[in-house]
Design an enzyme around this catalytic site. Structure first.
Site, PDB file in Angstrom:
ATOM      1  N   GLU A 106       0.137  -1.538  -4.326  1.00  0.00           N
ATOM      2  CA  GLU A 106      -1.019  -1.654  -3.439  1.00  0.00           C
ATOM      3  C   GLU A 106      -2.296  -1.637  -4.265  1.00  0.00           C
ATOM      4  OE1 GLU A 106      -1.026  -2.298   0.007  1.00  0.00           O
ATOM      5  OE2 GLU A 106      -2.892  -2.792  -0.993  1.00  0.00           O
ATOM      6  N   LYS A 156      -0.237  -3.085 -12.101  1.00  0.00           N
ATOM      7  CA  LYS A 156      -1.004  -2.098 -11.324  1.00  0.00           C
ATOM      8  C   LYS A 156      -1.689  -1.109 -12.275  1.00  0.00           C
ATOM      9  CE  LYS A 156      -2.079   0.844  -8.011  1.00  0.00           C
ATOM     10  NZ  LYS A 156      -2.508   0.858  -6.683  1.00  0.00           N
ATOM     11  N   CYS A 201      -5.959   7.455  -8.295  1.00  0.00           N
ATOM     12  CA  CYS A 201      -5.258   6.468  -9.138  1.00  0.00           C
ATOM     13  C   CYS A 201      -5.711   6.376 -10.590  1.00  0.00           C
ATOM     14  CB  CYS A 201      -5.393   5.083  -8.514  1.00  0.00           C
ATOM     15  SG  CYS A 201      -4.284   4.859  -7.127  1.00  0.00           S
TER      16      CYS A 201
HETATM   17  C1  UDX Z   1      -8.823   2.279  -7.127  1.00  0.00           C
HETATM   18  C2  UDX Z   1      -8.712   0.765  -7.336  1.00  0.00           C
HETATM   19  O1  UDX Z   1      -9.999   0.166  -7.136  1.00  0.00           O
HETATM   20  C3  UDX Z   1      -7.677   0.192  -6.370  1.00  0.00           C
HETATM   21  O2  UDX Z   1      -7.508  -1.196  -6.607  1.00  0.00           O
HETATM   22  C4  UDX Z   1      -6.354   0.915  -6.569  1.00  0.00           C
HETATM   23  O3  UDX Z   1      -5.377   0.445  -5.659  1.00  0.00           O
HETATM   24  C5  UDX Z   1      -6.524   2.416  -6.399  1.00  0.00           C
HETATM   25  O4  UDX Z   1      -7.547   2.898  -7.276  1.00  0.00           O
HETATM   26  P1  UDX Z   1     -10.030   3.864  -5.362  1.00  0.00           P
HETATM   27  O5  UDX Z   1      -9.716   4.944  -6.336  1.00  0.00           O
HETATM   28  O6  UDX Z   1      -9.649   4.055  -3.937  1.00  0.00           O
HETATM   29  O7  UDX Z   1      -9.330   2.500  -5.821  1.00  0.00           O
HETATM   30  O8  UDX Z   1     -11.617   3.573  -5.375  1.00  0.00           O
HETATM   31  P2  UDX Z   1     -12.601   2.765  -6.352  1.00  0.00           P
HETATM   32  O9  UDX Z   1     -13.537   2.010  -5.503  1.00  0.00           O
HETATM   33  O10 UDX Z   1     -11.877   2.008  -7.389  1.00  0.00           O
HETATM   34  O11 UDX Z   1     -13.436   3.945  -7.034  1.00  0.00           O
HETATM   35  C6  UDX Z   1     -12.887   4.821  -7.995  1.00  0.00           C
HETATM   36  C7  UDX Z   1     -13.970   5.712  -8.555  1.00  0.00           C
HETATM   37  O12 UDX Z   1     -14.894   4.984  -9.351  1.00  0.00           O
HETATM   38  C8  UDX Z   1     -14.809   6.444  -7.507  1.00  0.00           C
HETATM   39  O13 UDX Z   1     -15.031   7.771  -7.904  1.00  0.00           O
HETATM   40  C9  UDX Z   1     -16.101   5.641  -7.480  1.00  0.00           C
HETATM   41  O14 UDX Z   1     -17.202   6.389  -7.036  1.00  0.00           O
HETATM   42  C10 UDX Z   1     -16.224   5.257  -8.940  1.00  0.00           C
HETATM   43  N1  UDX Z   1     -17.074   4.053  -9.148  1.00  0.00           N
HETATM   44  C11 UDX Z   1     -16.675   2.838  -8.668  1.00  0.00           C
HETATM   45  C12 UDX Z   1     -18.264   4.183  -9.857  1.00  0.00           C
HETATM   46  O15 UDX Z   1     -18.639   5.274 -10.318  1.00  0.00           O
HETATM   47  N2  UDX Z   1     -19.020   3.056 -10.057  1.00  0.00           N
HETATM   48  C13 UDX Z   1     -18.656   1.829  -9.601  1.00  0.00           C
HETATM   49  O16 UDX Z   1     -19.393   0.850  -9.860  1.00  0.00           O
HETATM   50  C14 UDX Z   1     -17.445   1.716  -8.881  1.00  0.00           C
END
Ligand code: UDX
Ligand code: ADP
Length: 474
Positions: free
Chosen positions: A171, A226, A282
């Protein structure tokens, strides 16, 4: 022959299983989709009439649950019968990093995947397609296959026919945008060897996803893709966070730098927001898996290369906590600090690996009294993460924390406000009002770059922003 899928079971009704199956049921009204979980409370919450009590907060999810629940979407604790009836089973259980034993701190704990596979082996009947959906280390499908093969052999002896095809279909949804990610994915992966099973699964996805977005690979490529996708994304964040510190030191502005580099199509605009460090279930887990995998195959330097993405991430969290202490005259003992945001990102109630956890712990260790706000996270979740009971009375010797849903009460008499999650409600704060409530000299630390310098003008509040440092002339 491609089998017609009529009944789907999903083992694990969490942040991945819940939204994924909700969208699947929404798009395939002729398929009965049942999520099962060993956690009775979680299943009860999914079945609660009051949709604000769903265990997962995700924009758009409530509406999908409302229109499909108890029609072709069900939540149940009857694991045995649901598995027995299913033609296809998704394994979507938790796979956190091991905390003890071999590989502790790096490898994923696969005990929940293993027990799911054993449940499938025991209760299934006929031919069952088993789809691995949880984020898992490379070669997990092999573990599932081994457990199921045993039961195939036994079924031959006992005359209760069972056979299995194991596929990997990781996913890629991100929390907070899960519904859109599921409805319009960039791609879907199906890893496997059994062409019929792969076609059955792609037949389901094709109900709403264009066929050219469905990629077929071998199982190991699917699993490794992944981990690699998440490692690349996390690496971008550690890169931009590293540059944020350099901006603060030099006078360059992080937004200007990220706009400039993001304009290069080869780099792209997304995932360039500097912040307090990445969190979520993740990124850290997958990189640790990658590090472990590289070590296992003797690729020491490569393992250290990926581990540095995590080292920089931890450093970003630590440096933010320590600069808060430094700006507050080198001590936060008995000082009240408001923390806005405990979820690891906006639009989710998930707190796993949230940067707020380690920043809060560092400040508590330094004796601060934290008043925490989050629009979706509940106090019991914070208590679990901080391993420390909520206390309403601020203690003299060590730090304490309490939760408050009222933003004004959070900042009343506070020396500082730290913004840690980019919730919309924090973007509209009236700092003129806050300046009257806070103790002077008052500080605002914006780790998400959601506050404009102008909104603090004339308030006398001192302001620090990630990738900018202390902003003068307010
Ligand atoms: C991530 C992957 O994006 C997704 O494809 C995978 O299936 C699961 O892991 P998720 O952890 O739900 O998803 O959120 P994501 O939007 O990737 O953010 C992860 C972290 O990075 C968060 O703490 C977010 O605040 C941080 N982040 C994200 C930043 O600090 N800056 C950004 O520009 C983007
Ligand atoms: P994710 O973010 O991967 O979805 P969660 O922790 O939110 O992780 O959800 C995983 C769910 O899987 C939990 O609700 C847990 O109770 C459930 N689970 C774990 N093992 C089993 C099992 N053997 N049978 C049924 N459910 C399980």
């Amino acid at each position: 022959m491609t089998s017609q899928i009529k009944k789907i079971c999903c083992i694990g009704a969490g942040y991945v299983g819940g939204p994924t199956m909700a969208v699947l049921a929404d798009r395939c009204k002729d398929i009965k989709v049942t999520l099962v979980d060993i956690d009775k409370k979680r299943i009860n919450a999914w079945n609660d009439k009051d949709l604000s009590k769903l265990p997962v907060f995700e924009p758009g999810l409530k509406e999908i649950i409302k229109r499909n629940r108890n029609k072709n979407l069900f939540f149940s604790t009857d694991i045995a019968n649901t598995i027995k009836e299913a033609d296809m089973i998704f394994i979507s259980v938790n796979t956190p990093t091991k905390t003890s034993g071999f590989g502790a701190g790096y490898a994923s704990d696969l005990k929940w995947v293993e027990s799911s596979a054993r449940q499938v082996a025991e209760y299934s009947s006929g031919h069952t397609i088993v789809v691995e959906k949880s984020t898992v280390p490379v070669r997990t499908a092999e573990l599932i296959q081994n457990i199921l093969s045993e039961s195939e052999e036994n079924s031959f002896i006992s005359n209760i026919k069972k056979s299995f095809s194991v596929l990997s279909s990781p996913e890629f949804l991100a929390e907070g945008t899960a519904i859109n990610d599921l409805e319009n994915p960039d791609r879907v992966l199906i890893g496997g060897e059994d062409n019929n099973a792969m076609r059955s699964l792609s037949g389901i996805y094709e109900r709403w996803i264009p066929a050219n977005k469905i990629l077929f690979t071998n199982v190991w490529s699917s699993e490794l893709s992944k981990l690699t996708a998440n490692a690349f994304l996390a690496q971008r964040l550690s890169s931009i966070n590293a540059i944020s510190a350099l901006c603060e030191a030099t006078g360059a502005e992080i937004k200007e730098v990220s706009n400039a580099i993001g304009a290069d199509k080869r780099i792209g605009k997304k995932f360039l927001d500097a912040g307090p460090g990445f969190g979520g279930s993740c990124f850290q887990k997958d990189i640790l898996n990658l590090v472990y995998l590289c070590q296992y195959y003797g690729l020491e330097k490569i393992s250290r290369y990926w581990e540095h993405v995590l080292i920089v991430n931890n450093w970003q969290k630590e440096r933010i906590a320590s600069l808060v202490v430094e700006k507050l005259f080198g001590t936060v003992t008995n000082k009240k600090i408001a923390m806005f945001g405990f979820a690891f990102k906006a639009n989710t109630n998930d707190t796993r690996e949230s940067p707020s956890i380690s920043i809060a712990k560092d400040l508590l260790e330094n004796g601060a009294n934290l008043m925490i706000n989050d629009p979706q996270v509940l106090p019991y979740q914070i208590e679990k993460e901080l391993c420390k009971k909520e206390s309403k009375i601020f203690s003299e010797k060590e730090g304490s924390w309490s939760f408050n849903s009222n933003l004004n009460e959070c900042v009343k008499d506070a020396d500082a406000l730290i913004i840690l999650t980019a919730w919309d409600e924090y973007k509209e704060i009236n700092f003129e009002k806050f300046s009257k409530l806070m103790r002077k000299p008052s500080w605002v630390f914006d780790t998400r770059k959601i506050i404009s310098k102008n909104s603090l003008k004339g308030t006398g509040i001192k302001f620090w922003q990630v990738g900018m440092g202390e902003c003068s002339s307010l």
